[in-house]
Design an enzyme around this catalytic site. Sequence first.
Site, PDB file in Angstrom:
ATOM      1  CG  PHE A   1      -1.851   1.093   1.419  1.00 35.63           C
ATOM      2  CD1 PHE A   1      -2.197   1.935   0.381  1.00 35.63           C
ATOM      3  CD2 PHE A   1      -2.447   1.313   2.650  1.00 35.63           C
ATOM      4  CE1 PHE A   1      -3.084   2.984   0.550  1.00 35.63           C
ATOM      5  CE2 PHE A   1      -3.340   2.359   2.842  1.00 35.63           C
ATOM      6  CZ  PHE A   1      -3.657   3.189   1.793  1.00 35.63           C
ATOM      7  CB  CYS A   2       1.063   4.306   0.067  1.00 33.00           C
ATOM      8  SG  CYS A   2       1.659   5.999  -0.105  1.00 33.00           S
ATOM      9  CB  VAL A   3       5.958   4.460   0.576  1.00 35.69           C
ATOM     10  CG1 VAL A   3       5.638   4.255   2.036  1.00 35.69           C
ATOM     11  CG2 VAL A   3       7.464   4.344   0.365  1.00 35.69           C
TER      12      VAL A   3
ATOM     13  CG  PHE B   1      -4.344  -1.650  -2.483  1.00 40.58           C
ATOM     14  CD1 PHE B   1      -4.362  -2.545  -3.547  1.00 40.58           C
ATOM     15  CD2 PHE B   1      -5.077  -1.975  -1.353  1.00 40.58           C
ATOM     16  CE1 PHE B   1      -5.084  -3.721  -3.499  1.00 40.58           C
ATOM     17  CE2 PHE B   1      -5.807  -3.136  -1.287  1.00 40.58           C
ATOM     18  CZ  PHE B   1      -5.816  -4.021  -2.360  1.00 40.58           C
TER      19      PHE B   1
ATOM     20  N   GLY C   1       3.959  -0.432  -1.180  1.00 36.11           N
ATOM     21  CA  GLY C   1       3.947  -1.094  -2.473  1.00 36.11           C
ATOM     22  C   GLY C   1       5.238  -0.872  -3.237  1.00 36.11           C
TER      23      GLY C   1
END
Length: 596
Positions: A318-320, A346, A322
Amino acid sequence: MNTPDAAPQMSAASWMSQFADPNAWQAWMKMPEGGLPGMPGMGALGAAGTPAGLATSLLGEVGAGLAPAKLEALRDDYLQKAGRLWQDMMSGKALEFHDKRFAAQEWRANPLSAFSVASYLLNSEFLMALAEAVEVAPREKQKIRFAVQQMVDALSPANFLATNPEAQQKIIETKGESLSKGLQNMLADMQKGRISQSDESAFEVGRNVGVTAGTVVFENNLFQLLQYTPVTPTVHAVPLLMVPPCINKYYILDLQPENSLVRYMVEQGNTVFMVSWRNADQGMAQVTWDDYVEQGAIEAINVVRAISGQDKVNVFGFCVGGTIAATALAVEAARGRQPAASLSLFTTLLDFADTGVLDVFVDETQVAMREQKIGRGGLLPGRDLATTFSSLRPNDLVWNYVQQNYLKGKTPPAFDLLFWNADSTNLPGPMYCWYMRNTYLENKLKVPGALTVAGVPVDLRLIDCPTFIYGSREDHIVPWDAAFASMNLLNPKKPKANRFVLGASGHIAGVINPAAKNKRSHWVWEGGANAKAAGPKTADEWLAGASEKKGSWWPEWAKFLAENGGGEVAPPAAPGNESYRPIEAAPGRYVKARGD
């Protein structure tokens, strides 16, 4: 007037710094001699100390030009609207304005308050039009636009007791109690060093947020690994490893039970593991990006494989988180290993060509300044990050609370998401500086072999597994088309292995959209008789062929994980195994360490 090419160059950051001085802000709205009588901020355009006069001066300093014809058109439009406004005011006509900040009846009940709002909105319109019209490079224009918007938002009459009739009426109704309470709220926030956005006494991690049952089965200097307790008779053989962003606490994915993504995925028959990043302290001042990849994501993958007995893991970021997870899988691929059965990203950036409004904080000067200060050791305080993100939506995340908490003396309501938002985390300086330079500033992650991480060249093309990519349509941190760009970086020879889903709302609210509530909508691309076998190449093409579906997109992801989850097996009898024994109950110690 100087053109951008002929004028001395000055960074927009320098221009922005001038607004740190309240006296400079006031000058924009100053009523000069010779202006329209009685109209604050409506002086003769072009005169010193007026909106256009100061704007013209500042634009020259940053090397920004403005076509004379365009400036003249803006002036004429402004003067016509100012004249009509003044005439309406003097004739007693009710002034019309549509802005949620001034929706209360008190703003219209007093003609002076109504005029204050109308003139403020007119000045704001002119200043934003001026910023939009400047002739300067796109990156500089974005910074100019951002700086002007910050100033405009800060100068709203709703932000000051002397010009806020709602706050004044509240003082009268409460016989001064609201003013006393507001001062108490302000002093308490000054001690905390931040504005309270939620009633933080209403929540506690492990009591009513972050409460999905589980166990810490591993920890090192960077993270604890949580294994959640299964609740279904059988589970998918392939476990799910969740890698959240390290710039916030993991429990955004496990808020209260009714909006917990973790709980939902456990209920869908997944054996779920969660990385809980440590809140960096001075003992982590030398930690690097390589460490987060090698000792963080890769270590977590290996532990999950060992505990589950599976060769592969469904990896989610998720975000960083990811970005870290994808980098880790690329590192493993360079070593000849493919530990992922699937990869889910995501609101994640792999291609940093479009970083949205965050671009205003990233240039060579700002990155070099951070590198000099903390690049070789030190911490980036979580408070700095929180301030940055709040500035992206100042009316919602700053000025709204100034008005409610301080001017009206209200206690902010209990809201789990905003409680989490205030629970900031520190980052190691070397890690943060590497990330900012090599991704946001130089955009090297997408270039095969341009970066070396953990001793090997990074090539995202080598990751060999199906991917599920999600973007939020109103995301101001990771624009959805920037999230879509990962579709062209992963599985280039097998594009049909990639799936993209678009959700409504923003960076956080779009992700945390529980299936049971059936709110909002999402878009999926289902192809068609005339569709290309590989699917659309651009975000616009994808959206043109996508179908809107009501409700949460979570079931779409659950289906993807089931397709890549292997057969059904009995759930683990106990957390961990002989090599990785339980340490403590979830949510663990690391998530409870505050960054304040």
